[in-house]
Design a protein around this motif. Structure first.
Motif, mmCIF file in Angstrom:
data_model
loop_
_atom_site.group_PDB
_atom_site.id
_atom_site.type_symbol
_atom_site.label_atom_id
_atom_site.label_comp_id
_atom_site.label_asym_id
_atom_site.label_seq_id
_atom_site.Cartn_x
_atom_site.Cartn_y
_atom_site.Cartn_z
ATOM 1 N N TRP A 614 17.862 13.783 18.566
ATOM 2 C CA TRP A 614 18.779 13.407 17.284
ATOM 3 C C TRP A 614 18.997 14.538 16.363
ATOM 4 C CZ3 TRP A 614 21.648 9.271 16.184
ATOM 5 C CH2 TRP A 614 20.983 7.992 17.024
ATOM 6 N N LEU A 615 17.803 15.371 16.287
ATOM 7 C CA LEU A 615 17.704 16.416 15.147
ATOM 8 C C LEU A 615 18.684 17.607 15.673
ATOM 9 C CD1 LEU A 615 14.185 16.469 13.819
ATOM 10 C CD2 LEU A 615 16.113 15.574 12.862
ATOM 11 N N ALA A 616 18.554 17.704 16.935
ATOM 12 C CA ALA A 616 19.452 18.644 17.609
ATOM 13 C C ALA A 616 21.146 18.369 17.370
ATOM 14 C CB ALA A 616 19.097 18.925 19.175
ATOM 15 N N ALA A 617 21.381 17.093 17.518
ATOM 16 C CA ALA A 617 22.755 16.771 17.359
ATOM 17 C C ALA A 617 23.058 16.940 15.823
ATOM 18 C CB ALA A 617 22.888 15.211 17.589
ATOM 19 N N PHE A 618 22.218 16.542 14.869
ATOM 20 C CA PHE A 618 22.532 16.532 13.474
ATOM 21 C C PHE A 618 22.591 18.159 13.107
ATOM 22 C CE2 PHE A 618 19.519 18.526 10.121
ATOM 23 C CZ PHE A 618 20.479 18.251 9.019
ATOM 24 N N LYS A 619 21.786 19.286 13.796
ATOM 25 C CA LYS A 619 21.931 20.536 13.371
ATOM 26 C C LYS A 619 23.345 21.108 13.880
ATOM 27 C CE LYS A 619 19.470 24.863 14.030
ATOM 28 N NZ LYS A 619 18.325 25.738 14.699
ATOM 29 N N LEU A 620 23.765 20.635 15.234
ATOM 30 C CA LEU A 620 24.820 21.012 15.627
ATOM 31 C C LEU A 620 26.066 20.580 14.617
ATOM 32 C CD1 LEU A 620 26.760 22.268 18.046
ATOM 33 C CD2 LEU A 620 26.866 19.925 18.999
ATOM 34 N N GLU A 621 26.110 19.423 14.171
ATOM 35 C CA GLU A 621 26.918 19.292 13.180
ATOM 36 C C GLU A 621 26.821 19.846 11.563
ATOM 37 O OE1 GLU A 621 29.397 17.726 14.212
ATOM 38 O OE2 GLU A 621 28.899 16.746 16.211
ATOM 39 N N PHE A 622 25.617 20.002 11.204
ATOM 40 C CA PHE A 622 25.502 20.650 10.121
ATOM 41 C C PHE A 622 25.750 21.845 9.909
ATOM 42 C CE2 PHE A 622 22.186 21.938 6.678
ATOM 43 C CZ PHE A 622 22.787 21.335 5.932
ATOM 44 N N GLU A 623 25.347 22.506 11.116
ATOM 45 C CA GLU A 623 25.563 24.253 10.959
ATOM 46 C C GLU A 623 27.207 24.476 11.232
ATOM 47 O OE1 GLU A 623 23.526 26.716 10.279
ATOM 48 O OE2 GLU A 623 21.802 25.503 10.297
ATOM 49 N N ASN A 624 27.910 23.462 12.044
ATOM 50 C CA ASN A 624 29.437 23.560 11.804
ATOM 51 C C ASN A 624 30.158 23.132 10.745
ATOM 52 O OD1 ASN A 624 29.980 25.062 14.888
ATOM 53 N ND2 ASN A 624 28.209 23.542 15.040
ATOM 54 N N PRO A 627 29.452 17.763 7.398
ATOM 55 C CA PRO A 627 28.202 17.057 6.881
ATOM 56 C C PRO A 627 28.352 15.584 6.950
ATOM 57 C CG PRO A 627 29.964 17.967 5.086
ATOM 58 C CD PRO A 627 30.353 18.635 6.577
ATOM 59 N N GLU A 628 29.790 14.913 6.989
ATOM 60 C CA GLU A 628 29.702 13.640 7.254
ATOM 61 C C GLU A 628 29.055 13.322 8.673
ATOM 62 O OE1 GLU A 628 30.689 11.414 5.013
ATOM 63 O OE2 GLU A 628 30.917 13.251 3.367
ATOM 64 N N ARG A 629 29.481 13.849 9.493
ATOM 65 C CA ARG A 629 29.013 13.593 10.924
ATOM 66 C C ARG A 629 27.427 13.753 10.863
ATOM 67 N NH1 ARG A 629 31.908 14.096 15.759
ATOM 68 N NH2 ARG A 629 34.027 14.484 15.661
ATOM 69 N N ALA A 630 26.817 14.675 10.079
ATOM 70 C CA ALA A 630 25.399 14.942 10.059
ATOM 71 C C ALA A 630 25.084 13.913 9.309
ATOM 72 C CB ALA A 630 24.926 16.283 9.463
ATOM 73 N N ARG A 631 25.561 13.548 8.262
ATOM 74 C CA ARG A 631 24.957 12.157 7.619
ATOM 75 C C ARG A 631 24.950 10.908 8.471
ATOM 76 N NH1 ARG A 631 28.091 13.808 2.897
ATOM 77 N NH2 ARG A 631 26.668 14.666 1.107
ATOM 78 N N ALA A 632 26.037 10.882 9.253
ATOM 79 C CA ALA A 632 26.251 9.466 10.070
ATOM 80 C C ALA A 632 24.982 9.630 11.227
ATOM 81 C CB ALA A 632 27.429 9.441 10.603
ATOM 82 N N LEU A 633 24.873 10.694 11.678
ATOM 83 C CA LEU A 633 23.707 10.783 12.774
ATOM 84 C C LEU A 633 22.360 10.525 12.142
ATOM 85 C CD1 LEU A 633 25.135 13.920 14.709
ATOM 86 C CD2 LEU A 633 24.732 11.539 15.585
ATOM 87 N N LEU A 634 22.381 11.154 11.078
ATOM 88 C CA LEU A 634 20.831 10.994 10.438
ATOM 89 C C LEU A 634 20.556 9.299 9.972
ATOM 90 C CD1 LEU A 634 20.439 14.250 8.220
ATOM 91 C CD2 LEU A 634 19.164 13.660 10.423
ATOM 92 N N ALA A 635 21.699 8.851 9.460
ATOM 93 C CA ALA A 635 21.539 7.405 8.962
ATOM 94 C C ALA A 635 21.517 6.491 10.121
ATOM 95 C CB ALA A 635 22.930 6.923 8.265
#
Length: 921
Positions: A614-624, A627-635
């Motif tokens: 989950w955190l790797a997927a968040f980091k992939l979206e966050f570093e690229n 932010p919306e994709r990252a927020r959705a994954l974390l939610a």
């Protein structure tokens, strides 16, 4: 009455004129108390003794020295005692006891003394004892042996008398010349060299003039001889000076040594004229002394005396000119026709290859089984001639594998196969023939044949009694890998067939992993890759095997091979989160973001409750920048019970902090703390949020609540102290840090935490301007934690410049492998302009702690100042590969929201600016 002197008869005794008895105290009988003071006795006055007659017949200040036979000179001290019969009886008893005790220990003492004497004599024998056996053997020496002992010459060390001559003074010779000139019986030499009568006007009046005249005459004669061709000698001035400059000036000591050595060697060659090394040594001595002709004569005699010693003939040829050396070697070959050395030396004397070949062919007619001669002949021949020579060589020397292999390399594929088959039949126990055959098949593209050849080789060699050495065959695999071109199929086939030899089943994985790691360190990538392939086929479900193989591929360059390996790895180990993350990261680093998303989607399917994925997927979206994709994954992760971890809530707050939404960040932090109140990073982030908002009291409350939940968390204590310091309450900051030191236990595992607190207190005093208080705290800290590298580094930086070297030496004695101390010493070298040493120590600090960004930043700053742009870029590249995450300054810069998503190079430059502008945090 004691001391009473009787009165003579008929006279009355006058008591007032008598001296008082010793120790007399007036009025003592009537109850008086008497005492004697120092003033009564005096500083150097002895008190009266018994029997002292008052000293009537003695001078004042003198005393009679008493001596007793028993008590000696101490009788004066113990003069009051009496030596009676009881004392004598007691002394006799004690003496008998002493004799009895001495008798009891005498045998042991004598035995020990005897053993020590024997040991000493064994270790330090006398000269006569050392040569006793040799003297006994002299009785067996025959008369002829005595006569054969050579004379060694006179080596007496007696000082020889020398006759000294003192030249007569000029005045005496001048007077004699004048006296003889008066009689007209002497002649003198004028400047023209003509004899004239002494005493004339042109006569020479001084011996100095005579010397000058002689020099002039000698110069005229040399000039005339140089200009004349018909004279006895023609002198070339330039050549003469050249000869003088080339002469070797030998000291008196060297001359004496040469004379001694000449005498000894003469004795050697006289007593044993058939000993070749003696003639060689004598000739070389004369050569060293500059007497080349004598050396040639000696070695010629040696050739006559030792005609069968090839070294003597070789030495004789070396001392002769090339033309004469050929004749010498011809004579040597005539005496020793089977000497390979003489034939090779004769071939080397020839100037052209054709002549050398003729000599070698003639030698091969005499010695057809000499491998050295065949090799020398092949090296001089062309390709076609070499093939013919090798064909004959393998017939004459069928047991020498090198000749077979050389012939196979010169033949075509079909003929090479025939040659190797013949070689295998001639030498069935040599593995290099089989390995060469495998390489031959691989060079022709017959990859499937390589494995068959190696398999047949193992079976054939085992059948012929050859012990298959696993280490030796692995070395052959490495050699095949390093061939040009690399024989990777041969390497892999060798590894597959020999990797399991001599290894127990339960030790296979551990042993093979160690072998692969060793090969990787040595740079034998193909060999290590082949070992990992065997491991993957034998242990496909072991995550460690796939992970180490992936590391090898990444170090070798990655690419498609690494991607294929990771794909196979996650197929065999679907629950291994690390392998999924490595596969996704490689896709991301190669620029394939959709491919990375696909890998993580597959990872979700295989591991739906994995926090790391989950955190790797968040980091992939966050570093690229998604932010919306990252927020959705974390939610989604927070909504999943198994993935609602403290790190997920922390990452969620980080997203909102970077977005600038303080209310959303506070809400996430408060909700996360309600769920996970023991996670100190959430308390720290909440306090930092309140500080950024300017709410100091709320920050104090957050830090206090965090400390209450996590009393041993050093970052929370430091943050609480820094809040008070920023608010101007330095005293409160001191109290907070002191309270923290009391709360952190004094254990070995908490030493680093306590050192961090001491360092925070020291820097607080430094920022407050209290340098003395800072020094006091530093001294206390080092007393408590003498092995803390961080404290020693601070001590080096805080010390006055003249004392820094001493502090550095003390620090290196305590902790020479601590990166903080090494970096501090590097900065000291930098300040002293010792660039090379500073560079070496900065590099050492970076290698000791590659995850600490502060050391990379200092190294990068140093290279910017004293290195080249290439060296600075190299440091930045190495830092990027290591991906540093720690360090006081690095953390301060990297955690700043303004520096989010910055690459390592950019952070490195910002930390350099931080070093130049801001104090340590």
């Amino acid at each position: 009455m004691i001391g009473r002197v009787p009165a003579p008869p008929g006279q009355k005794l006058d008591f007032n004129s008598l001296k008082a008895p010793a120790n007399y105290v007036p009025g003592l009988g009537r109850g008086a108390t008497g005492f004697v003071t120092r003033s009564d006795v005096g500083p150097a006055r002895a008190g009266p003794g018994p029997g002292d007659g008052g000293g009537d017949n003695k001078e004042e200040g003198t005393e009679e020295v008493k001596f007793d036979a028993f008590m000696g000179a101490d009788a004066g001290v113990f003069a009051g005692g009496e030596y009676d019969e009881d004392d004598r009886e007691a002394d006799r008893i004690w003496e008998s006891i002493d004799d009895r005790m001495d008798e009891r220990r005498r045998e042991r003492r004598e035995a020990l003394m005897k053993a020590e004497i024997e040991k000493y004599r064994a270790e330090n024998p006398k000269i006569t004892e050392q040569f006793a056996d040799l003297k006994r053997q002299l009785g067996e020496v025959s008369e002829s042996e005595w006569e054969a002992i050579p004379e060694i010459g006179d080596y007496t060390i007696k000082r020889q008398k020398r006759e000294t001559y003192a030249p007569a003074p000029d005045s005496l010779l001048t007077a004699a010349a004048n006296a003889s000139g008066a009689t007209g019986g002497a002649t003198a030499l004028d400047v023209n060299g003509l004899a004239t009568p002494a005493g004339s006007a042109s006569s020479v009046a001084s011996l100095t003039d005579i010397g000058e005249g002689r020099s002039t005459v000698l110069g005229l004669k040399l000039d005339s001889m140089a200009d004349s061709v018909s004279g006895q000698t023609v002198i070339d001035p330039k050549g003469y000076l050249t000869d003088l400059s080339s002469m070797k000036i030998t000291s008196a000591t060297e001359v004496a040594d040469i004379k001694k050595a000449r005498l000894l060697l003469k004795s050697v060659i006289t007593t044993n004229p058939h000993h070749g090394p003696g003639w060689i040594a004598a000739a070389r001595l004369e050569e060293l002394a500059g007497k080349l002709n004598v050396a040639r004569e000696l070695i010629s005699k040696g050739c006559e005396q030792c005609p069968s010693a090839e070294d003597v003939w070789l030495e004789a040829s070396r001392l002769q000119p090339p033309d004469l050396a050929k004749a010498v070697l011809a004579r040597g070959v005539a005496h020793i026709p089977d000497s390979v050395k003489l034939w090779l030396a004769a071939a080397r004397l020839e100037r052209d290859k054709a002549a050398q070949g003729r000599v070698l062919r003639k030698a091969l007619e005499r010695l057809p089984t000499s491998v050295r001669l065949w090799k020398a002949a092949v090296e001089l021949a062309s390709a076609d001639d070499a093939r013919v020579l090798l064909s004959r060589a393998v017939e004459c020397c069928p047991q020498h594998v090198e000749l077979w292999l050389a012939l196979a390399r010169l033949e075509s594929y079909d003929n090479a196969k025939k040659v190797l088959n013949k070689a295998r039949q001639a030498v069935p126990t040599d593995p290099s023939i089989w390995i060469t055959a495998a390489k031959l098949e691989e060079s022709q593209g017959h990859i499937e044949m390589v494995g068959r050849v190696i398999n047949r080789a193992i079976k054939s060699l085992s059948a012929n009694g050859v012990v298959i050495s696993r280490e030796a065959w692995l070395a052959e695999a490495e050699s095949a890998e390093r061939a040009s071109p690399p024989m990777t199929a041969t390497c892999a086939s060798i590894v597959r067939d020999v990797i399991g030899l001599g290894v127990e089943d339960e030790d296979r994985r551990r042993t093979w992993m160690a072998d692969a790691d060793e090969m990787g360190r040595k740079g034998s990538v193909e060999t290590a890759r082949a070992i990992y392939e065997v491991l993957q086929s034998t242990f496909p479900g072991k995550e460690e095997v796939w992970r180490e193989a992936a590391k090898l591929e990444k170090a070798a360059g990655g690419g498609a091979r690494l991607d294929a390996l990771l794909r196979r790895a996650v197929t065999y180990c679907p629950s291994a989160e690390v392998l999924w993350l490595m596969a996704a990261k490689e896709k991301w680093l190669s620029g394939d973001v959709p491919g990375a998303r696909g890998v993580l989607a597959e990872a979700f399917a295989a591991n739906p409750d994995s926090e790391a994925i989950w955190l790797a997927a968040f980091k992939l979206e966050f570093e690229n920048s998604e932010p919306e994709r990252a927020r959705a994954l974390l939610a989604k992760a927070r909504a999943t019970e198994a993935c609602s971890t403290p790190r997920v809530w922390m990452k969620s707050a980080i997203v909102e902090r970077e977005a600038g939404d303080a209310a959303a960040e506070r809400g996430l932090l408060e909700e996360g703390l309600r769920r996970h109140p023991a996670f100190w990073k959430l308390w720290l982030m909440l306090g930092q949020l309140e500080e950024r908002q300017g709410r100091t009291d709320a920050a104090r409350t957050a830090y206090a609540a965090g400390i209450k939940r996590c009393p041993e968390c050093v970052p929370l204590w430091r943050a609480a102290a820094r809040v008070e310091e920023n608010a101007g309450a330095v005293g409160k900051a001191r109290a907070v840090l002191e309270q923290a030191r009391q709360r952190i236990p004094k254990r070995d595992d908490a030493a680093a935490a306590r050192a961090e607190l001491w360092l925070a207190a020291i820097r607080t005093e430094q920022r407050a301007g209290s340098s003395k208080a800072a020094d006091t705290l530093l001294a206390k800290a080092l007393q408590e934690l003498p092995a803390s590298g961080a404290l020693w580094a601070e001590a080096i930086a805080a010390a006055p410049r003249p004392q820094r070297k001493t502090k550095s030496a003390d620090a290196l004695k305590r902790c020479d492998q601590d990166p903080a101390v090494v970096s501090a010493v590097a900065q000291l070298f930098w300040a002293d302009r010792k660039v090379d040493k500073a560079r070496a120590w900065f590099n050492r600090a970076a290698l000791l702690a590659p995850e600490v960004g502060d050391y990379w930043a200092l190294f990068y700053k140093f290279e910017l100042a004293h290195g080249t742009p290439e060296s600075a870029a190299e440091v930045a590249r190495r830092a990027r590969e290591r991906e540093p995450r720690y360090g006081e300054r690095w953390t301060r810069v990297a955690k700043d929201p303004r520096n989010a998503h910055q690459p390592v190079e950019a952070l490195l430059k910002k930390v350099v600016v931080d070093i130049d502008t801001l104090p340590p945090p």
